[in-house]
Design a protein around this motif. Structure first.
Motif, PDB file in Angstrom:
ATOM      1  N   PRO A 100       0.812  -1.226   0.000  1.00  0.00           N
ATOM      2  CA  PRO A 100       0.000   0.000   0.000  1.00  0.00           C
ATOM      3  C   PRO A 100       0.845   1.275   0.000  1.00  0.00           C
ATOM      4  CG  PRO A 100      -0.138  -1.114   2.125  1.00  0.00           C
ATOM      5  CD  PRO A 100       0.565  -2.049   1.202  1.00  0.00           C
ATOM      6  N   LEU A 101       2.020   1.229   0.600  1.00  0.00           N
ATOM      7  CA  LEU A 101       2.882   2.408   0.611  1.00  0.00           C
ATOM      8  C   LEU A 101       3.348   2.744  -0.800  1.00  0.00           C
ATOM      9  CD1 LEU A 101       5.126   1.776   3.763  1.00  0.00           C
ATOM     10  CD2 LEU A 101       2.921   2.941   3.585  1.00  0.00           C
ATOM     11  N   ALA A 103       1.891   1.699  -3.722  1.00  0.00           N
ATOM     12  CA  ALA A 103       0.757   2.095  -4.565  1.00  0.00           C
ATOM     13  C   ALA A 103       0.475   3.582  -4.364  1.00  0.00           C
ATOM     14  CB  ALA A 103      -0.474   1.263  -4.212  1.00  0.00           C
ATOM     15  N   ASP A 104       0.469   4.008  -3.126  1.00  0.00           N
ATOM     16  CA  ASP A 104       0.231   5.411  -2.783  1.00  0.00           C
ATOM     17  C   ASP A 104       1.324   6.297  -3.377  1.00  0.00           C
ATOM     18  OD1 ASP A 104      -1.444   6.845  -0.139  1.00  0.00           O
ATOM     19  OD2 ASP A 104       0.175   7.918  -1.146  1.00  0.00           O
ATOM     20  N   SER A 105       2.562   5.862  -3.229  1.00  0.00           N
ATOM     21  CA  SER A 105       3.690   6.644  -3.742  1.00  0.00           C
ATOM     22  C   SER A 105       3.588   6.841  -5.248  1.00  0.00           C
ATOM     23  CB  SER A 105       5.015   5.950  -3.397  1.00  0.00           C
ATOM     24  OG  SER A 105       5.220   5.932  -2.002  1.00  0.00           O
ATOM     25  N   CYS A 107       0.885   6.855  -7.077  1.00  0.00           N
ATOM     26  CA  CYS A 107      -0.169   7.827  -7.369  1.00  0.00           C
ATOM     27  C   CYS A 107       0.326   9.251  -7.205  1.00  0.00           C
ATOM     28  CB  CYS A 107      -1.371   7.602  -6.457  1.00  0.00           C
ATOM     29  SG  CYS A 107      -2.246   6.062  -6.751  1.00  0.00           S
ATOM     30  N   ARG A 108       1.250   9.450  -6.277  1.00  0.00           N
ATOM     31  CA  ARG A 108       1.734  10.798  -5.977  1.00  0.00           C
ATOM     32  C   ARG A 108       2.999  11.127  -6.750  1.00  0.00           C
ATOM     33  NH1 ARG A 108      -1.476  10.349  -0.987  1.00  0.00           N
ATOM     34  NH2 ARG A 108      -2.367  12.432  -1.164  1.00  0.00           N
ATOM     35  N   GLY A 109       3.325  10.304  -7.721  1.00  0.00           N
ATOM     36  CA  GLY A 109       4.422  10.626  -8.621  1.00  0.00           C
ATOM     37  C   GLY A 109       5.808  10.406  -8.038  1.00  0.00           C
ATOM     38  N   LEU A 110       5.878   9.640  -6.968  1.00  0.00           N
ATOM     39  CA  LEU A 110       7.192   9.347  -6.390  1.00  0.00           C
ATOM     40  C   LEU A 110       7.819   8.184  -7.159  1.00  0.00           C
ATOM     41  CD1 LEU A 110       8.422  10.666  -3.694  1.00  0.00           C
ATOM     42  CD2 LEU A 110       8.107   8.401  -2.730  1.00  0.00           C
ATOM     43  N   LEU A 118      14.796   7.139   0.072  1.00  0.00           N
ATOM     44  CA  LEU A 118      14.264   7.244   1.434  1.00  0.00           C
ATOM     45  C   LEU A 118      14.648   6.011   2.248  1.00  0.00           C
ATOM     46  CD1 LEU A 118      10.668   8.720   0.973  1.00  0.00           C
ATOM     47  CD2 LEU A 118      12.741   9.862   1.745  1.00  0.00           C
TER      48      LEU A 118
ATOM     49  N   GLN B  21      -7.351   0.981   0.041  1.00  0.00           N
ATOM     50  CA  GLN B  21      -6.102   0.542  -0.597  1.00  0.00           C
ATOM     51  C   GLN B  21      -6.352  -0.034  -1.981  1.00  0.00           C
ATOM     52  OE1 GLN B  21      -4.513  -2.102   2.368  1.00  0.00           O
ATOM     53  NE2 GLN B  21      -3.533  -0.447   3.535  1.00  0.00           N
ATOM     54  N   ILE B  24      -6.857   2.783  -4.344  1.00  0.00           N
ATOM     55  CA  ILE B  24      -5.577   3.435  -4.605  1.00  0.00           C
ATOM     56  C   ILE B  24      -4.734   2.581  -5.560  1.00  0.00           C
ATOM     57  CG2 ILE B  24      -3.387   4.134  -3.550  1.00  0.00           C
ATOM     58  CD1 ILE B  24      -4.980   4.986  -1.072  1.00  0.00           C
ATOM     59  N   GLU B  25      -4.775   1.261  -5.363  1.00  0.00           N
ATOM     60  CA  GLU B  25      -4.054   0.372  -6.284  1.00  0.00           C
ATOM     61  C   GLU B  25      -4.603   0.484  -7.697  1.00  0.00           C
ATOM     62  OE1 GLU B  25      -3.443  -3.685  -5.256  1.00  0.00           O
ATOM     63  OE2 GLU B  25      -2.557  -3.235  -3.302  1.00  0.00           O
ATOM     64  N   ILE B  27      -5.892   3.091  -9.023  1.00  0.00           N
ATOM     65  CA  ILE B  27      -5.391   4.348  -9.596  1.00  0.00           C
ATOM     66  C   ILE B  27      -3.916   4.207  -9.964  1.00  0.00           C
ATOM     67  CG2 ILE B  27      -4.975   6.796  -9.137  1.00  0.00           C
ATOM     68  CD1 ILE B  27      -7.424   6.761  -7.299  1.00  0.00           C
ATOM     69  N   ASP B  65      -7.678  12.711   1.155  1.00  0.00           N
ATOM     70  CA  ASP B  65      -6.312  12.566   0.658  1.00  0.00           C
ATOM     71  C   ASP B  65      -6.164  13.004  -0.799  1.00  0.00           C
ATOM     72  OD1 ASP B  65      -5.654  11.599   3.134  1.00  0.00           O
ATOM     73  OD2 ASP B  65      -5.790   9.492   2.562  1.00  0.00           O
ATOM     74  N   PHE B  67      -7.656  11.836  -3.579  1.00  0.00           N
ATOM     75  CA  PHE B  67      -7.760  10.831  -4.631  1.00  0.00           C
ATOM     76  C   PHE B  67      -9.039  10.978  -5.444  1.00  0.00           C
ATOM     77  CE2 PHE B  67      -4.776   8.729  -1.760  1.00  0.00           C
ATOM     78  CZ  PHE B  67      -3.825   8.277  -2.655  1.00  0.00           C
ATOM     79  N   VAL B  83      -3.842  13.093  -8.609  1.00  0.00           N
ATOM     80  CA  VAL B  83      -3.608  13.088  -7.170  1.00  0.00           C
ATOM     81  C   VAL B  83      -2.524  14.116  -6.831  1.00  0.00           C
ATOM     82  CG1 VAL B  83      -3.002  11.616  -5.217  1.00  0.00           C
ATOM     83  CG2 VAL B  83      -4.151  10.638  -7.208  1.00  0.00           C
ATOM     84  N   PRO B  84      -2.674  14.830  -5.697  1.00  0.00           N
ATOM     85  CA  PRO B  84      -1.644  15.777  -5.250  1.00  0.00           C
ATOM     86  C   PRO B  84      -0.273  15.118  -5.224  1.00  0.00           C
ATOM     87  CG  PRO B  84      -3.558  15.902  -3.813  1.00  0.00           C
ATOM     88  CD  PRO B  84      -3.819  14.783  -4.776  1.00  0.00           C
ATOM     89  N   GLN B  85       0.696  15.764  -5.820  1.00  0.00           N
ATOM     90  CA  GLN B  85       2.023  15.172  -5.897  1.00  0.00           C
ATOM     91  C   GLN B  85       2.730  15.191  -4.540  1.00  0.00           C
ATOM     92  OE1 GLN B  85       3.339  13.831  -9.137  1.00  0.00           O
ATOM     93  NE2 GLN B  85       1.127  13.751  -8.889  1.00  0.00           N
ATOM     94  N   ALA B  86       3.658  14.262  -4.367  1.00  0.00           N
ATOM     95  CA  ALA B  86       4.402  14.130  -3.109  1.00  0.00           C
ATOM     96  C   ALA B  86       5.198  15.402  -2.817  1.00  0.00           C
ATOM     97  CB  ALA B  86       5.335  12.930  -3.195  1.00  0.00           C
ATOM     98  N   TYR B  90       4.885  14.818   2.699  1.00  0.00           N
ATOM     99  CA  TYR B  90       4.539  13.447   2.344  1.00  0.00           C
ATOM    100  C   TYR B  90       5.740  12.519   2.501  1.00  0.00           C
ATOM    101  CZ  TYR B  90       3.008   9.402  -0.296  1.00  0.00           C
ATOM    102  OH  TYR B  90       2.678   8.124  -0.654  1.00  0.00           O
ATOM    103  N   LEU B  94       5.974   9.229   4.832  1.00  0.00           N
ATOM    104  CA  LEU B  94       6.341   7.936   4.245  1.00  0.00           C
ATOM    105  C   LEU B  94       7.535   7.331   4.977  1.00  0.00           C
ATOM    106  CD1 LEU B  94       6.111   5.727   2.149  1.00  0.00           C
ATOM    107  CD2 LEU B  94       7.369   7.179   0.535  1.00  0.00           C
TER     108      LEU B  94
END
Lengths: 134, 134
Positions: A100-101, A103-105, A107-110, A118, B21, B24-25, B27, B65, B67, B83-86, B90, B94
DNA sequence: TATCTGTTATATAAGTAGTATAACAGATAT
DNA sequence: ATATCTGTTATACTACTTATATAACAGATA
């Protein structure tokens, strides 16, 4: 022989989980070595101002996961044989926690590179300060 | 337009978190694109056999968040602007989530390289299957 | 007008987290 | 011997979270 525990009582993270993690960090940083004694449930509870059973819950989980040995009369020590090494099952569980970390990353372009950067910083945090108090 | 949600009702992970989750996956895999409609709280709840409020709780968090967008009468869509970028905040959050995973990994003798390899596999899992159903 | 949307309000049941107290049995130091 | 330490067990209580069930509301829409 005092303890290096700092809890956040406002956090939604349960106290016994935080305590568990702090002790694991101590082992990762090698501030706690195999065979080292840990405080008794009563003294640690008194030191950090929480209940004896909350400490005991953390200790029981650490025992379950092979980090410590609990002797009914002698007390608690970091496992003399070291912590059980990662096997395939452990890797799968870790992957499930990372999932999940990541997948979230994404989405946020990381990027994967940034993510690994990191991770690298954290590995350094634990490995470079071996035995120090940070 | 059916949904690709598989929940584990035996898991200790709350249902609304699992649901969150999975979306989010979706997406991350680009199975869900910006602007795509999501099922109404009632139909999704009925589809997967849970309560309307449990779905709503997941949706509210996803909205919080960034999404998704929730329109009181029109329904729910994946956020059209993406989605808002990291940002730095963030990254810090993380890092705080990775911290216990990495401390544990170090104790179990997992190297930084092995850890990054697991991460890489997950990045590939989400990025390679863009739009596919896996 | 009927039906859809998210939202709000209550109520209930089950489980978790944390605390408080008390007691037990074995080891140990005085 | 006795007091004190160890982890362990049992009980009880409060507060919070998770999940469900029902009902109703107001705005949009077919």
């Amino acid at each position: 022989m005092n303890v290096f525990i700092n809890l956040n009582l406002e956090s939604s993270e349960p106290i016994y989980i935080q305590l568990q993690q702090q002790i694991i960090e101590g082992i990762a940083k090698k501030q706690l070595q195999p065979g080292d004694a840990l405080p008794s449930v009563r003294s640690l509870a008194a030191d950090i101002g929480i209940n004896l059973h909350t400490v005991n819950k953390a200790y029981q989980q650490l025992k379950q996961d092979g980090f410590i040995l609990i002797h009914r009369q002698k007390g608690v020590v970091v496992h003399p044989d070291g912590v059980p090494q990662a096997d395939e099952e452990y890797r799968q569980e870790l992957k499930a926690k990372l999932r999940p970390l990541i997948a979230d990353s994404i989405c946020r372009g990381l990027s994967e590179v940034e993510f690994s950067q990191l991770s690298k910083e954290l590995f350094q945090l634990f490995n470079e300060e071996e035995g120090e108090k940070n």
